[in-house]
Design an enzyme around this catalytic site. Structure first.
Site, PDB file in Angstrom:
ATOM      1  N   ASP A 109      46.616  26.697  42.324  1.00  0.00           N
ATOM      2  CA  ASP A 109      45.252  26.857  42.840  1.00  0.00           C
ATOM      3  C   ASP A 109      45.095  26.165  44.196  1.00  0.00           C
ATOM      4  O   ASP A 109      44.178  26.490  44.957  1.00  0.00           O
ATOM      5  CB  ASP A 109      44.223  26.246  41.880  1.00  0.00           C
ATOM      6  CG  ASP A 109      44.184  26.936  40.531  1.00  0.00           C
ATOM      7  OD1 ASP A 109      44.110  28.164  40.507  1.00  0.00           O
ATOM      8  OD2 ASP A 109      44.240  26.234  39.497  1.00  0.00           O
ATOM      9  N   GLU A 140      51.868  30.731  37.871  1.00  0.00           N
ATOM     10  CA  GLU A 140      50.954  30.326  36.799  1.00  0.00           C
ATOM     11  C   GLU A 140      51.423  30.835  35.440  1.00  0.00           C
ATOM     12  O   GLU A 140      51.500  30.072  34.481  1.00  0.00           O
ATOM     13  CB  GLU A 140      49.538  30.849  37.077  1.00  0.00           C
ATOM     14  CG  GLU A 140      48.601  30.548  35.917  1.00  0.00           C
ATOM     15  CD  GLU A 140      47.140  30.809  36.214  1.00  0.00           C
ATOM     16  OE1 GLU A 140      46.823  31.496  37.195  1.00  0.00           O
ATOM     17  OE2 GLU A 140      46.314  30.299  35.440  1.00  0.00           O
ATOM     18  N   THR A 187      40.625  34.439  36.727  1.00  0.00           N
ATOM     19  CA  THR A 187      40.906  35.413  35.655  1.00  0.00           C
ATOM     20  C   THR A 187      39.651  35.702  34.839  1.00  0.00           C
ATOM     21  O   THR A 187      39.391  36.849  34.467  1.00  0.00           O
ATOM     22  CB  THR A 187      42.044  34.898  34.748  1.00  0.00           C
ATOM     23  OG1 THR A 187      43.211  34.730  35.564  1.00  0.00           O
ATOM     24  CG2 THR A 187      42.366  35.881  33.634  1.00  0.00           C
ATOM     25  N   ASP A 238      49.615  32.038  42.335  1.00  0.00           N
ATOM     26  CA  ASP A 238      48.591  32.358  41.339  1.00  0.00           C
ATOM     27  C   ASP A 238      48.332  33.856  41.451  1.00  0.00           C
ATOM     28  O   ASP A 238      47.723  34.317  42.422  1.00  0.00           O
ATOM     29  CB  ASP A 238      47.308  31.563  41.598  1.00  0.00           C
ATOM     30  CG  ASP A 238      46.346  31.659  40.417  1.00  0.00           C
ATOM     31  OD1 ASP A 238      46.482  32.625  39.630  1.00  0.00           O
ATOM     32  OD2 ASP A 238      45.470  30.786  40.293  1.00  0.00           O
ATOM     33  N   ILE A 288      46.439  36.013  39.719  1.00  0.00           N
ATOM     34  CA  ILE A 288      45.002  36.355  39.685  1.00  0.00           C
ATOM     35  C   ILE A 288      44.251  35.036  39.529  1.00  0.00           C
ATOM     36  O   ILE A 288      44.223  34.452  38.441  1.00  0.00           O
ATOM     37  CB  ILE A 288      44.645  37.301  38.518  1.00  0.00           C
ATOM     38  CG1 ILE A 288      45.428  38.623  38.627  1.00  0.00           C
ATOM     39  CG2 ILE A 288      43.136  37.574  38.492  1.00  0.00           C
ATOM     40  CD1 ILE A 288      45.055  39.664  37.565  1.00  0.00           C
ATOM     41  N   ASP A 289      43.694  34.547  40.610  1.00  0.00           N
ATOM     42  CA  ASP A 289      42.866  33.342  40.496  1.00  0.00           C
ATOM     43  C   ASP A 289      41.424  33.792  40.277  1.00  0.00           C
ATOM     44  O   ASP A 289      40.894  34.592  41.047  1.00  0.00           O
ATOM     45  CB  ASP A 289      42.954  32.469  41.747  1.00  0.00           C
ATOM     46  CG  ASP A 289      42.091  31.238  41.556  1.00  0.00           C
ATOM     47  OD1 ASP A 289      42.233  30.589  40.510  1.00  0.00           O
ATOM     48  OD2 ASP A 289      41.239  30.958  42.425  1.00  0.00           O
TER      49      ASP A 289
HETATM   50  C1  IPD Z   1      41.224  28.917  37.438  1.00  0.00           C
HETATM   51  C2  IPD Z   1      39.999  29.230  38.268  1.00  0.00           C
HETATM   52  C3  IPD Z   1      38.848  28.387  37.780  1.00  0.00           C
HETATM   53  C4  IPD Z   1      39.166  26.895  37.833  1.00  0.00           C
HETATM   54  C5  IPD Z   1      40.451  26.602  37.091  1.00  0.00           C
HETATM   55  C6  IPD Z   1      41.577  27.457  37.651  1.00  0.00           C
HETATM   56  P1  IPD Z   1      42.805  30.991  36.945  1.00  0.00           P
HETATM   57  O1  IPD Z   1      42.327  29.697  37.814  1.00  0.00           O
HETATM   58  O2  IPD Z   1      40.240  29.024  39.608  1.00  0.00           O
HETATM   59  O3  IPD Z   1      37.717  28.631  38.550  1.00  0.00           O
HETATM   60  O4  IPD Z   1      38.136  26.175  37.243  1.00  0.00           O
HETATM   61  O5  IPD Z   1      40.772  25.240  37.223  1.00  0.00           O
HETATM   62  O6  IPD Z   1      42.796  27.142  37.007  1.00  0.00           O
HETATM   63  O7  IPD Z   1      43.176  30.501  35.580  1.00  0.00           O
HETATM   64  O8  IPD Z   1      41.651  31.917  36.910  1.00  0.00           O
HETATM   65  O9  IPD Z   1      43.987  31.474  37.717  1.00  0.00           O
END
Ligand code: IPD
Length: 277
Positions: A219, A69, A94, A89, A91-92
């Site tokens: 994701d 990411e 964030t 990813d 930290i999913d």
């Molecule tokens: C995001 C989260 C968020 C979702 C976004 C993702 P990130 O990932 O999962 O809930 O709505 O589409 O990209 O940016 O926190 O790694």
């Protein structure tokens, strides 16, 4: 079929180590900035954890490729080829991490010849570990996962995520899609702030369907293997095959509920991971 079990073991060890870094970082002051939009957040910890995961994997597998990411946000081309490729990813969730809201995960997927082979997702707050390898089942802390077998949408719990775009036209479509899901009627709609953990809830049978426009390949990658190995369906929002780079997905325990969700959705165009900046 090639056996990627050693890669799964390595991914699990790295996800646990990365999770420890996230667990200690969450207690400290965060340096927060934004990326594509003011609501698309990144912290120093995202960079640190991605660097940890990629450098450890690169040392172990020097010929493999990487999609991460934060590397992608920094301009590294996001390209899925036939080469063995890790999709990360760090930290999913964030935004959740920034607020210490307890839905944050490390996600590591692996594809070979563009086929998703394995997925590891570690829930950093409660220590739950989701793992799957193609053809070998999906597990949560070692216990086999099974999706919900519910076919009746009026008994379904539906999950979604908001995505980074907040302009009025996008929000109208987003809210219109949610209204359709609520008025089916379904049992309810939930947003937890982490696409990967929401998708894990489809794998565990805690919810019947997930849809989203605006998420990224990192994701979806690990979670798609986990859901499929738990007996579920992961597809494009048109109902066709999943296109990992398309920034949209529908996942469900049964084909009947997936088809229902697909029919309701009005699309939101987020572009593609492999062509758009
Ligand atoms: C995001 C989260 C968020 C979702 C976004 C993702 P990130 O990932 O999962 O809930 O709505 O589409 O990209 O940016 O926190 O790694």
């Amino acid at each position: 079929m090639e056996d990627w079990s050693d890669c799964l073991d390595v991914a699990v060890q790295i996800a646990l180590r990365a999770g420890q870094v996230v667990q200690s970082a969450v207690k400290q002051e965060k340096q927060v900035s934004s990326k594509s939009t003011p609501t698309d957040l990144v912290t120093e910890a995202d960079h640190q954890v991605e660097e940890l995961i990629i450098s450890t994997l690169r040392e172990k597998y020097p010929s493999h490729r990487f999609i991460g990411e934060e590397s992608s946000a920094a301009g590294v081309k996001c390209e899925l080829t036939d080469h063995p490729t890790w999709i990360i990813d760090p930290i999913d969730g964030t935004c959740n991490f920034v607020h210490s809201f307890p839905m944050v995960a490390v996600s590591i997927g692996f594809a070979v010849r563009r086929e998703l082979e394995l997925g590891v997702i570690y829930h950093c707050f409660d220590g739950t570990l989701y793992t799957a390898r193609r053809g070998h089942g999906a597990f949560c802390n070692g216990v086999r996962l099974q999706v919900s077998k519910e076919k009746d949408v009026s008994k379904a719990l539906i999950l979604t995520e908001i995505g980074a775009k907040r302009d009025p036209a996008t929000l109208d479509i987003f809210l219109g899609n949610m209204k359709k899901m609520l008025s089916a009627p379904t049992h309810g709609v939930r947003i937890i702030g982490s696409s990967t953990l929401a998708l894990c809830h489809i794998a565990s049978g805690a919810a019947e369907a997930y849809y989203q426009y605006g998420l990224h390949c990192w994701d979806i990658a690990a979670a798609a293997v986990i859901i499929r190995e738990a007996g579920g369906h992961v597809m494009d929002t048109t109902g066709g095959p999943l296109d990992l780079m398309s920034r949209r997905v529908v996942a469900a325990g049964t084909r009947q509920i997936a088809d229902y969700v697909v029919k309701q959705l009005q699309p939101i165009n987020y572009g593609r991971d492999d062509t758009d900046p």
